[in-house]
Design a protein around this motif. Structure first.
Motif, PDB file in Angstrom:
ATOM      1  N   ASP A  71       0.829  -1.205   0.000  1.00  0.00           N
ATOM      2  CA  ASP A  71       0.000   0.000   0.000  1.00  0.00           C
ATOM      3  C   ASP A  71       0.866   1.259   0.000  1.00  0.00           C
ATOM      4  O   ASP A  71       0.545   2.237  -0.681  1.00  0.00           O
ATOM      5  CB  ASP A  71      -0.933  -0.008   1.207  1.00  0.00           C
ATOM      6  N   GLN A  72       1.955   1.243   0.770  1.00  0.00           N
ATOM      7  CA  GLN A  72       2.844   2.401   0.796  1.00  0.00           C
ATOM      8  C   GLN A  72       3.514   2.598  -0.560  1.00  0.00           C
ATOM      9  O   GLN A  72       3.682   3.735  -1.019  1.00  0.00           O
ATOM     10  CB  GLN A  72       3.896   2.255   1.894  1.00  0.00           C
ATOM     11  N   CYS A  73       3.909   1.497  -1.203  1.00  0.00           N
ATOM     12  CA  CYS A  73       4.535   1.599  -2.519  1.00  0.00           C
ATOM     13  C   CYS A  73       3.574   2.188  -3.548  1.00  0.00           C
ATOM     14  O   CYS A  73       4.001   2.855  -4.500  1.00  0.00           O
ATOM     15  CB  CYS A  73       5.020   0.228  -2.987  1.00  0.00           C
ATOM     16  N   ALA A  74       2.286   1.953  -3.362  1.00  0.00           N
ATOM     17  CA  ALA A  74       1.288   2.509  -4.267  1.00  0.00           C
ATOM     18  C   ALA A  74       0.988   3.972  -3.948  1.00  0.00           C
ATOM     19  O   ALA A  74       0.895   4.803  -4.853  1.00  0.00           O
ATOM     20  CB  ALA A  74       0.012   1.682  -4.194  1.00  0.00           C
ATOM     21  N   SER A  75       0.847   4.285  -2.660  1.00  0.00           N
ATOM     22  CA  SER A  75       0.452   5.644  -2.274  1.00  0.00           C
ATOM     23  C   SER A  75       1.602   6.641  -2.390  1.00  0.00           C
ATOM     24  O   SER A  75       1.381   7.830  -2.615  1.00  0.00           O
ATOM     25  CB  SER A  75      -0.099   5.642  -0.845  1.00  0.00           C
ATOM     26  N   ASP A  76       2.839   6.165  -2.224  1.00  0.00           N
ATOM     27  CA  ASP A  76       4.026   7.034  -2.343  1.00  0.00           C
ATOM     28  C   ASP A  76       4.981   6.395  -3.338  1.00  0.00           C
ATOM     29  O   ASP A  76       6.099   6.011  -2.992  1.00  0.00           O
ATOM     30  CB  ASP A  76       4.684   7.222  -0.972  1.00  0.00           C
ATOM     31  N   PHE A  77       4.531   6.282  -4.570  1.00  0.00           N
ATOM     32  CA  PHE A  77       5.296   5.546  -5.574  1.00  0.00           C
ATOM     33  C   PHE A  77       6.683   6.158  -5.778  1.00  0.00           C
ATOM     34  O   PHE A  77       7.685   5.452  -5.781  1.00  0.00           O
ATOM     35  CB  PHE A  77       4.529   5.516  -6.898  1.00  0.00           C
ATOM     36  N   GLU A  78       6.753   7.469  -5.941  1.00  0.00           N
ATOM     37  CA  GLU A  78       8.040   8.106  -6.218  1.00  0.00           C
ATOM     38  C   GLU A  78       9.011   7.957  -5.052  1.00  0.00           C
ATOM     39  O   GLU A  78      10.196   7.669  -5.251  1.00  0.00           O
ATOM     40  CB  GLU A  78       7.832   9.580  -6.543  1.00  0.00           C
ATOM     41  N   GLY A  79       8.491   8.146  -3.824  1.00  0.00           N
ATOM     42  CA  GLY A  79       9.357   8.019  -2.660  1.00  0.00           C
ATOM     43  C   GLY A  79       9.875   6.607  -2.477  1.00  0.00           C
ATOM     44  O   GLY A  79      11.051   6.396  -2.156  1.00  0.00           O
ATOM     45  N   CYS A  80       9.011   5.626  -2.690  1.00  0.00           N
ATOM     46  CA  CYS A  80       9.420   4.228  -2.549  1.00  0.00           C
ATOM     47  C   CYS A  80      10.332   3.797  -3.694  1.00  0.00           C
ATOM     48  O   CYS A  80      11.272   3.016  -3.490  1.00  0.00           O
ATOM     49  CB  CYS A  80       8.187   3.330  -2.474  1.00  0.00           C
ATOM     50  N   TRP A  81      10.083   4.297  -4.893  1.00  0.00           N
ATOM     51  CA  TRP A  81      10.940   3.989  -6.041  1.00  0.00           C
ATOM     52  C   TRP A  81      12.362   4.484  -5.781  1.00  0.00           C
ATOM     53  O   TRP A  81      13.343   3.810  -6.133  1.00  0.00           O
ATOM     54  CB  TRP A  81      10.387   4.623  -7.310  1.00  0.00           C
TER      55      TRP A  81
END
Length: 287
Positions: A71-81
């Motif tokens: 869920d975090q990877c989806a909601s904060d895609f750029e930050g997690c990428w």
């Protein structure tokens, strides 16, 4: 043999440190991460700031660290990428330049969501979720490099994993657990993961594929896990079953069936049932 563990204070990292501390073949363990007890501070969002000369005498880097919340990877895609791909790619490249062999922790999320599919090490990866796309990207970048290998994890069960801990806490508090269904994975125990890591780094040259799937033989639901807990604890867990809406499955498939062509063939892990696996997990909690 000298080992560096990135994410040594994380869920699986703690088990790896404890295991290799008892291994006579391991001369030293270099702990990398952001926690206070790290031997050297490493933030993958700023991987370019790390002093890579610290890896000059390291033989193997085990890279467990990542943002793993779908869920975090989806909601904060750029930050997690930035952490899961950009920083991780930079760190792996520099580690390989230091003549380290890098074992990367990947996930069954790289396969996507093909109805009825059973994925093995040679199956096409077609990740559909942000988290799966991030893991797939690192695999694709380095899979031709002989200094890189990956292990793909299914759901890792232990007395400290989120779902088992939730169930045990519900028992302790006298509360009824709410269990999402359907949700199936080829669950594996954390001790099996550690054994697979140990085998892979000690058999690096004789294992030619770049990836090893680490998964149990049975497709297991969360309801099955709860029932196995009840089987062991004489029905102490009371639960209800909830069928989550589409939002829950947007970032995680309801069913991911992953198998390995090599785990039993190479005698990496014992051929045991899920019942035996989770009973061992629950027995360890008593110690």
């Amino acid at each position: 043999m000298k080992i560096a563990i990135v994410g040594h204070s994380g869920y699986i990292g703690k088990y790896l440190v404890k295991y290799f501390e008892r291994d006579a073949e391991v001369k030293s363990i270099f702990r990398l991460g952001r926690s206070a007890n790290s031997d050297r501070f490493l933030d993958l969002s700023e991987a370019e700031n790390f002093d890579y000369s610290a890896l000059d005498e390291i033989d193997y880097v085990i890279l467990t660290s990542a943002i793993s919340s779908p869920d975090q990877c989806a909601s904060d895609f750029e930050g997690c990428w930035k952490i899961n791909v950009t920083g991780t790619e930079y760190f792996i490249r520099r580690a390989i330049e230091c003549h380290c062999r890098v074992l990367f922790f990947s996930s069954d999320a790289v396969f996507g969501d093909i109805s009825g599919a059973i994925y093995d090490e040679w199956s096409e990866t077609a990740a559909t979720t942000p988290y799966g796309q991030m893991k797939k990207k690192i695999e694709d970048i380095f899979k031709e490099d002989s200094s890189f290998k990956a292990i793909r994890l299914s759901y890792v069960v232990s007395g400290n994993d989120k779902f088992v801990s939730y169930c045990l806490n519900c028992i302790q508090r006298g509360e009824k657990a709410d269990i999402f269904h359907p949700f199936y994975r080829n669950c594996i125990t954390v001790n099996n993961v550690v054994d697979a890591v140990d085998w892979l780094i000690k058999n690096w040259d004789v294992y030619s594929p770049f990836v090893l799937n680490v998964a149990g033989k049975e497709l297991v639901s969360r309801v099955r896990i709860a029932d196995e807990i009840n089987r062991y604890l004489d029905g102490a867990l009371h639960y209800t079953i909830t069928h989550p809406g589409g939002a829950f499955y947007r970032n995680r498939p309801a069913i991911t069936q992953m198998r390995s062509l090599y785990l039993t063939k190479r005698n990496i892990l014992p051929d045991v049932t899920f019942t035996e696996m989770i009973q061992n997990v629950l027995e360890e909690l008593k110690k």
